[in-house]
Enzyme design. Structure first.
Site, PDB file in Angstrom:
ATOM      1  N   LYS A 105       8.707  66.271 -37.222  1.00 13.51           N
ATOM      2  CA  LYS A 105       8.792  65.692 -35.916  1.00 13.51           C
ATOM      3  C   LYS A 105       9.933  66.304 -34.713  1.00 13.51           C
ATOM      4  CE  LYS A 105      10.885  61.401 -35.145  1.00 13.51           C
ATOM      5  NZ  LYS A 105      11.842  61.676 -33.885  1.00 13.51           N
ATOM      6  N   ASN A 106      11.163  66.321 -35.315  1.00 11.97           N
ATOM      7  CA  ASN A 106      12.174  66.771 -34.228  1.00 11.97           C
ATOM      8  C   ASN A 106      12.188  68.209 -33.992  1.00 11.97           C
ATOM      9  OD1 ASN A 106      12.836  64.035 -34.174  1.00 11.97           O
ATOM     10  ND2 ASN A 106      14.723  64.386 -35.383  1.00 11.97           N
ATOM     11  N   ARG A 120      12.554  58.465 -26.584  1.00  8.15           N
ATOM     12  CA  ARG A 120      13.811  59.032 -25.955  1.00  8.15           C
ATOM     13  C   ARG A 120      13.554  60.580 -25.708  1.00  8.15           C
ATOM     14  NH1 ARG A 120      18.300  59.904 -26.947  1.00  8.15           N
ATOM     15  NH2 ARG A 120      19.299  58.856 -25.115  1.00  8.15           N
ATOM     16  N   CYS A 180      18.511  51.637 -26.801  1.00  6.65           N
ATOM     17  CA  CYS A 180      17.448  51.821 -27.993  1.00  6.65           C
ATOM     18  C   CYS A 180      17.752  50.900 -29.210  1.00  6.65           C
ATOM     19  CB  CYS A 180      16.996  53.004 -28.243  1.00  6.65           C
ATOM     20  SG  CYS A 180      18.108  54.112 -29.303  1.00  6.65           S
ATOM     21  N   ARG A 239      22.972  55.210 -26.772  1.00  3.73           N
ATOM     22  CA  ARG A 239      22.369  56.905 -26.453  1.00  3.73           C
ATOM     23  C   ARG A 239      22.159  57.272 -25.217  1.00  3.73           C
ATOM     24  NH1 ARG A 239      17.589  57.257 -30.836  1.00  3.73           N
ATOM     25  NH2 ARG A 239      18.061  59.496 -30.800  1.00  3.73           N
ATOM     26  N   ASP A 269      19.782  60.422 -39.920  1.00  6.35           N
ATOM     27  CA  ASP A 269      18.409  60.020 -40.171  1.00  6.35           C
ATOM     28  C   ASP A 269      18.114  59.611 -41.594  1.00  6.35           C
ATOM     29  OD1 ASP A 269      17.856  60.043 -37.435  1.00  6.35           O
ATOM     30  OD2 ASP A 269      16.960  62.063 -37.485  1.00  6.35           O
ATOM     31  N   ILE A 300      27.651  58.535 -36.290  1.00  4.87           N
ATOM     32  CA  ILE A 300      26.848  59.313 -35.086  1.00  4.87           C
ATOM     33  C   ILE A 300      26.454  57.954 -34.186  1.00  4.87           C
ATOM     34  CG2 ILE A 300      25.024  60.621 -34.280  1.00  4.87           C
ATOM     35  CD1 ILE A 300      26.801  62.191 -36.158  1.00  4.87           C
ATOM     36  N   ARG A 310       5.612  56.467 -35.912  1.00  6.06           N
ATOM     37  CA  ARG A 310       6.239  57.417 -34.929  1.00  6.06           C
ATOM     38  C   ARG A 310       6.607  58.558 -35.584  1.00  6.06           C
ATOM     39  NH1 ARG A 310      11.384  55.851 -32.554  1.00  6.06           N
ATOM     40  NH2 ARG A 310      11.322  57.841 -32.110  1.00  6.06           N
TER      41      ARG A 310
HETATM   42  C1  UD1 Z   1      18.223  63.660 -32.338  1.00  4.53           C
HETATM   43  C2  UD1 Z   1      17.265  63.242 -33.133  1.00  4.53           C
HETATM   44  C3  UD1 Z   1      17.473  62.012 -34.087  1.00  4.53           C
HETATM   45  C4  UD1 Z   1      18.712  62.147 -34.447  1.00  4.53           C
HETATM   46  C5  UD1 Z   1      20.018  62.499 -33.630  1.00  4.53           C
HETATM   47  C6  UD1 Z   1      21.172  62.664 -34.466  1.00  4.53           C
HETATM   48  C7  UD1 Z   1      15.548  64.308 -31.928  1.00  4.53           C
HETATM   49  C8  UD1 Z   1      14.025  64.012 -31.176  1.00  4.53           C
HETATM   50  N1  UD1 Z   1      16.328  63.194 -32.439  1.00  4.53           N
HETATM   51  O1  UD1 Z   1      18.278  62.433 -31.335  1.00  4.53           O
HETATM   52  O2  UD1 Z   1      16.373  61.915 -34.815  1.00  4.53           O
HETATM   53  O3  UD1 Z   1      18.864  60.601 -35.003  1.00  4.53           O
HETATM   54  O4  UD1 Z   1      19.714  63.732 -32.965  1.00  4.53           O
HETATM   55  O5  UD1 Z   1      21.164  63.633 -35.553  1.00  4.53           O
HETATM   56  O6  UD1 Z   1      15.755  65.528 -32.304  1.00  4.53           O
HETATM   57  N2  UD1 Z   1      25.472  61.495 -26.957  1.00  4.53           N
HETATM   58  C9  UD1 Z   1      26.113  61.057 -25.727  1.00  4.53           C
HETATM   59  N3  UD1 Z   1      25.985  61.757 -24.710  1.00  4.53           N
HETATM   60  C10 UD1 Z   1      24.808  62.449 -24.634  1.00  4.53           C
HETATM   61  C11 UD1 Z   1      24.084  62.809 -25.814  1.00  4.53           C
HETATM   62  C12 UD1 Z   1      24.472  62.240 -26.901  1.00  4.53           C
HETATM   63  O7  UD1 Z   1      27.394  60.345 -25.792  1.00  4.53           O
HETATM   64  O8  UD1 Z   1      24.589  63.162 -23.348  1.00  4.53           O
HETATM   65  C13 UD1 Z   1      25.979  60.715 -28.059  1.00  4.53           C
HETATM   66  C14 UD1 Z   1      24.807  59.532 -28.576  1.00  4.53           C
HETATM   67  O9  UD1 Z   1      24.922  58.391 -28.107  1.00  4.53           O
HETATM   68  C15 UD1 Z   1      25.141  59.738 -30.173  1.00  4.53           C
HETATM   69  C16 UD1 Z   1      25.156  61.143 -30.384  1.00  4.53           C
HETATM   70  O10 UD1 Z   1      25.930  61.814 -29.234  1.00  4.53           O
HETATM   71  O11 UD1 Z   1      26.114  58.891 -30.593  1.00  4.53           O
HETATM   72  C17 UD1 Z   1      24.423  62.074 -31.141  1.00  4.53           C
HETATM   73  O12 UD1 Z   1      23.198  61.905 -30.263  1.00  4.53           O
HETATM   74  P1  UD1 Z   1      22.129  63.126 -30.116  1.00  4.53           P
HETATM   75  O13 UD1 Z   1      22.388  64.216 -31.168  1.00  4.53           O
HETATM   76  O14 UD1 Z   1      22.042  63.429 -28.687  1.00  4.53           O
HETATM   77  O15 UD1 Z   1      20.728  62.323 -30.488  1.00  4.53           O
HETATM   78  P2  UD1 Z   1      19.457  62.625 -30.075  1.00  4.53           P
HETATM   79  O16 UD1 Z   1      19.384  64.252 -29.490  1.00  4.53           O
HETATM   80  O17 UD1 Z   1      18.928  61.821 -28.804  1.00  4.53           O
END
Ligand code: UD1
Length: 418
Positions: free
Chosen positions: A22-23, A93, A117, A122, A305, A327, A397
């Site tokens: 998926k990712n 998201r 969420c 996030r 995950d 995380i 999902r």
């Molecule tokens: C992706 C994965 C999700 C997985 C996550 C962490 C996809 C579609 N989803 O989610 O399944 O659980 O990585 O491995 O690939 N953060 C900030 N600011 C930002 C962006 C992120 O503070 O601009 C923080 C988030 O709140 C979180 C951490 O960084 O605490 C990691 O989040 P992130 O890696 O961005 O998660 P996703 O990419 O949304």
């Protein structure tokens, strides 16, 4: 709404076919915006998130088609609507992944802010900050990120925090920017590597994907191409736990063992026997599950995950296990539900203290997010009696045919209408 009804206690045995990730497929789909024409992806899982991304691209003007064999074609020749509306972003998201490509290719985008969420706040502040430094003018208007730019330019940027979709979004913005972009503290996840490889096939110049420093030399244009989606490492991890928690024996294929090394090594410490085969893993559960501690980290560390599923296994451990989530700030929604099944878990800040119990007992439980739901299904497989997991749409999902795949290896599981 469907629910899953599970009669626990079956020992799983057989071969499980692992679906495309998926990712990995979601960013690949978003990347088609960068190069007008027909893109073709194979091994695409039939998941609700994939359907949502198809809907989004279709809304923007692309022609999308997923056939029965998992081949997805996307014709991105006529993108005319540069918007990701709230209704789609709120259900997924990852819709935010269209922001980078839209700004890079068309110089404009209007993408709904994801908001909170089930697993925490996030934010996408890092995506926005990097795009602003690249020259985009960004305003937040009526809940939307509105971005415009004449031409993006390359930057040196260090992410404050490792972000997977943030890294993917900025790589996709940088491929068509003027000059070179250097990203430090970039995410190293296999899905980031898969995206970079696809973009390079399209004519991009990306080096270092898979390390924490990624260099992107901007190019004038990209051409559509095709690729096969990598196997889903979280699905692999989930079925490894399914074998462990039922004392079963499974072969999982295809999979890329190096993508699941951190999970495999923890599960081995927990008493599972796991052997690497060519493009496959063979796993045997044991009579005794050993309690081990785990902390989530960005790749190559133990994935967030897999935290909920690992915790389900630890509920039946021989002692005490400390599961620490580093995380996301609020990813323990499965804990009260597991406790309803007889688990003994206490929360202390970012850690869950799991005191192993002799047995779980089936109960009606409610899923709150994708991986939490998976942990409840796993617990249900091991529990005495009947477990009913409601809100199965969370599972749909991200797990392709979870109930069918489990049933095929001996689980007593049925999907019923609520
Ligand atoms: C992706 C994965 C999700 C997985 C996550 C962490 C996809 C579609 N989803 O989610 O399944 O659980 O990585 O491995 O690939 N953060 C900030 N600011 C930002 C962006 C992120 O503070 O601009 C923080 C988030 O709140 C979180 C951490 O960084 O605490 C990691 O989040 P992130 O890696 O961005 O998660 P996703 O990419 O949304």
């Amino acid at each position: 709404m469907d629910k899953l009804v599970i009669e626990g206690g079956s020992v799983l045995e057989g071969i499980v076919h692992i679906s495309g990730a998926k990712n990995a497929v979601l960013p690949l789909m978003a990347s088609t915006i960068l190069a007008p024409g027909v893109h073709r992806f194979e091994n695409v899982p039939r998941l609700r998130d994939v359907m949502t991304m198809m809907k989004l691209l279709n809304f923007m003007g692309a022609q999308v088609h997923l056939d029965d064999r998992g081949t997805l074609s996307i014709d991105s020749s006529e993108i005319t609507n540069f918007e990701a509306p709230y209704d789609l972003v709120k259900t997924m998201r990852a819709s935010v992944l269209v922001l980078g490509p839209l700004v890079a290719r068309y110089g404009r985008a209007r993408v709904s802010l994801p908001g909170g969420c089930a697993i925490g706040a996030r934010p996408i502040d890092l995506h926005i900050r990097a795009l602003e430094l690249m020259g985009a003018k960004i305003n937040i208007e009526h809940g939307y990120v509105v971005a415009t730019v004449e031409k993006l330019r390359g930057i040196d940027f260090a992410f404050d925090q490792v972000t997977v979709t943030g890294t993917e979004n900025i790589i996709m913005a940088a491929v068509l920017a003027e000059g070179t972009t250097i990203l430090e503290n970039a995410a190293r996840e296999p899905e980031v590597v898969a995206l970079a490889e696809y973009l390079n096939t399209m004519g991009a110049r990306i080096h270092g994907a898979g390390s924490n420093k990624i260099v992107v030399e901007g190019v004038g244009n990209l051409k559509p191409a095709g690729c096969r989606v990598i196997p889903d490492r979280i699905e692999v991890g989930t079925y490894l736990v399914a074998a462990g928690i039922t004392g079963g024996h499974l072969i999982l294929e295809p999979c890329i063992p190096v993508h699941v090394e951190s999970v495999v090594s923890k599960l081995k410490l927990a008493g599972l026997k796991i052997q690497e085969r060519k493009n496959a893993l063979e796993v045997w559960g044991s009579d005794r599950i050993i309690s081990v501690d785990v902390k989530t980290w960005p790749f190559p560390g133990f994935p967030t995950d897999m935290q909920a599923q690992f915790m389900a296994l630890m509920t039946l451990g021989s002692g005490v296990s400390v599961v620490t989530e580093q995380i996301f700030e609020n990813r323990f929604m499965h804990v009260p539900e597991l406790n309803r099944m007889g688990a003994k878990i206490k929360l202390e800040g970012r850690s869950a203290i799991v005191q192993g119990v002799k047995e779980l007992t089936g109960a009606p439980v409610m899923a709150t997010d994708l991986r939490a739901s998976a942990s409840l299904v796993l617990a249900g497989l091991a529990a005495k009696g009947r477990t009913e997991v409601s809100r199965v749409y969370h599972l749909d999902r991200g797990y392709e045919a979870l109930d069918k795949k489990l049933e095929a290896v001996g689980a007593r599981i049925k999907r019923v209408k609520e």
